[in-house]
Design a protein around this motif. Structure first.
Motif, PDB file in Angstrom:
ATOM      1  N   ARG A  30       0.860  -1.134  -0.130  1.00 56.46           N
ATOM      2  CA  ARG A  30       0.373  -0.223  -0.344  1.00 56.46           C
ATOM      3  C   ARG A  30       1.071   1.027   0.045  1.00 56.46           C
ATOM      4  N   SER A  31       2.567   1.186   0.455  1.00 61.34           N
ATOM      5  CA  SER A  31       3.097   2.159   0.290  1.00 61.34           C
ATOM      6  C   SER A  31       3.630   2.793  -1.164  1.00 61.34           C
ATOM      7  N   LEU A  46      12.270  11.435  -3.610  1.00 64.59           N
ATOM      8  CA  LEU A  46      11.079  12.509  -3.753  1.00 64.59           C
ATOM      9  C   LEU A  46       9.473  13.111  -3.192  1.00 64.59           C
ATOM     10  N   PHE A  47       9.304  11.460  -2.805  1.00 71.38           N
ATOM     11  CA  PHE A  47       7.818  11.197  -2.137  1.00 71.38           C
ATOM     12  C   PHE A  47       7.113  10.201  -2.292  1.00 71.38           C
ATOM     13  N   GLU A  48       6.864  10.097  -0.953  1.00 72.99           N
ATOM     14  CA  GLU A  48       6.019   8.689  -0.599  1.00 72.99           C
ATOM     15  C   GLU A  48       3.852   8.841  -0.759  1.00 72.99           C
ATOM     16  N   TYR A  49       4.025   7.803  -0.940  1.00 73.55           N
ATOM     17  CA  TYR A  49       2.475   7.542  -0.900  1.00 73.55           C
ATOM     18  C   TYR A  49       1.578   6.174   0.048  1.00 73.55           C
ATOM     19  N   THR A  53      -2.780   9.406  -0.113  1.00 70.72           N
ATOM     20  CA  THR A  53      -2.143  10.542   0.296  1.00 70.72           C
ATOM     21  C   THR A  53      -0.957  10.605   1.014  1.00 70.72           C
ATOM     22  N   GLN A  54      -1.024  11.837   0.279  1.00 65.85           N
ATOM     23  CA  GLN A  54       1.212  12.157   0.232  1.00 65.85           C
ATOM     24  C   GLN A  54       1.898  11.824   1.352  1.00 65.85           C
ATOM     25  N   ARG A  55       2.117  10.862   1.582  1.00 64.84           N
ATOM     26  CA  ARG A  55       2.926  11.182   3.495  1.00 64.84           C
ATOM     27  C   ARG A  55       3.749  11.703   4.065  1.00 64.84           C
ATOM     28  N   ASN A  56       4.848  11.804   3.263  1.00 64.79           N
ATOM     29  CA  ASN A  56       6.127  11.780   3.340  1.00 64.79           C
ATOM     30  C   ASN A  56       6.534  12.734   2.141  1.00 64.79           C
ATOM     31  N   LYS A  57       7.553  14.108   1.618  1.00 67.51           N
ATOM     32  CA  LYS A  57       8.752  14.591   0.583  1.00 67.51           C
ATOM     33  C   LYS A  57       9.536  14.736   1.160  1.00 67.51           C
ATOM     34  N   GLY A  58      10.107  14.689  -0.385  1.00 63.80           N
ATOM     35  CA  GLY A  58      11.395  15.178  -0.271  1.00 63.80           C
ATOM     36  C   GLY A  58      11.500  17.143  -0.018  1.00 63.80           C
ATOM     37  N   ASN A  59      13.074  16.852  -0.820  1.00 66.13           N
ATOM     38  CA  ASN A  59      13.666  18.577  -1.053  1.00 66.13           C
ATOM     39  C   ASN A  59      13.705  19.165  -3.132  1.00 66.13           C
ATOM     40  N   PHE A  60      12.260  18.704  -3.093  1.00 67.70           N
ATOM     41  CA  PHE A  60      12.299  18.906  -4.598  1.00 67.70           C
ATOM     42  C   PHE A  60      11.128  19.738  -4.732  1.00 67.70           C
ATOM     43  N   PRO A  61      11.575  20.457  -6.182  1.00 65.43           N
ATOM     44  CA  PRO A  61      10.016  21.645  -6.412  1.00 65.43           C
ATOM     45  C   PRO A  61       8.929  21.061  -6.655  1.00 65.43           C
ATOM     46  N   SER A  70      -6.715   3.860  -6.415  1.00 69.31           N
ATOM     47  CA  SER A  70      -7.560   3.600  -5.166  1.00 69.31           C
ATOM     48  C   SER A  70      -6.391   1.835  -4.722  1.00 69.31           C
ATOM     49  N   ASN A  71      -5.819   1.800  -5.825  1.00 66.18           N
ATOM     50  CA  ASN A  71      -5.969   0.369  -6.246  1.00 66.18           C
ATOM     51  C   ASN A  71      -4.240   0.370  -6.073  1.00 66.18           C
TER      52      ASN A  71
END
Lengths: 112, 111
Positions: A30-31, A46-49, A53-61, A70-71
């Motif tokens: 699921r992640s 970059l980021f994690e979903y 839902t985006q749960r975490n984000k790196g330092n990118f513009p 949903s799948n």
């Protein structure tokens, strides 16, 4: 079980264009996380979903964005491409955040 | 973020044990120690992880110092297929468990 799949494997775009990359996680995971790998900066988060839902984000513009369906399949988008966006983009999935991540083969993006 | 320090490169002979060191002197009590490796032209691959106790799995062993300021990944019998870049990473809840890869150790295995 099938592994993480990423499409397309290779992509060539022109500066200023936008691009969408796709990732299908391992069934039941699921992640989904995204990483950029370049010779100069190495592997960068970059980021994690999780559960759409985006749960975490790196330092990118803000040109770098993503979403999860949903799948659990995920896409990342890069708008207004720059030459420096040329990189290998890796997707990884895990059952839950914090569990071991399984990586796909990556999408090689070249911006000309 | 807690940082790790690894040698840039190491070399080993095939079928010999390999000990890959990692220093993490600023580790916090909630940081898990994870190891991943990246073979040429492939995405990274999970190897092993631990918190306080030594861990073993089919790929490797992880030895964690008592004060947790350092750890060692042990490949018991190196094969040519083990030639890769090995990353030692600290993961914790506060950073959302993101994998913050450093430069890693490039392991060369010679026949």
């Amino acid at each position: 079980k099938a592994g993480v799949t990423q499409t397309p494997r290779y992509l060539i775009k022109t500066r200023g264009q936008q691009v969408t990359l796709s990732c299908s996680p391992i069934s039941g995971h699921r992640s989904v996380s995204w990483y950029q790998q370049t010779p100069g900066q190495g592997l960068q988060f970059l980021f994690e979903y999780f559960s759409e839902t985006q749960r975490n984000k790196g330092n990118f513009p803000g040109r770098f964005s993503g979403r999860q369906f949903s799948n659990s399949r995920s896409e990342m988008n890069v708008s207004t491409l720059e030459l420096g966006d040329s990189a290998l983009y890796l997707c990884a999935s895990s059952f839950l955040a914090g569990h071991e991540q399984y990586f796909g083969p990556g999408t090689r993006l070249t911006v000309t | 973020d807690a940082k790790t320090t690894q040698p840039n490169s190491m070399e080993s002979n095939e079928e010999e044990p390999v000990h890959l060191p990692c220093n993490h002197s600023t580790i916090s009590g909630t940081d898990y120690i994870h190891w991943y490796r990246q073979l040429p032209s492939q995405g990274p691959e999970y190897v092993i992880h631990g918190l306080t106790s030594n861990v073993n799995n089919r790929m490797a062993s992880l030895a964690i110092a008592e004060d947790r300021k350092s750890s060692t990944l042990i490949l018991h019998r190196a094969t040519l297929r083990d030639a890769a870049v090995y990353y030692c990473i600290l993961r914790d809840f506060d950073s959302g468990y993101a994998l913050n890869f450093g430069k890693g150790t490039s392991l060369l295995v010679t026949p």
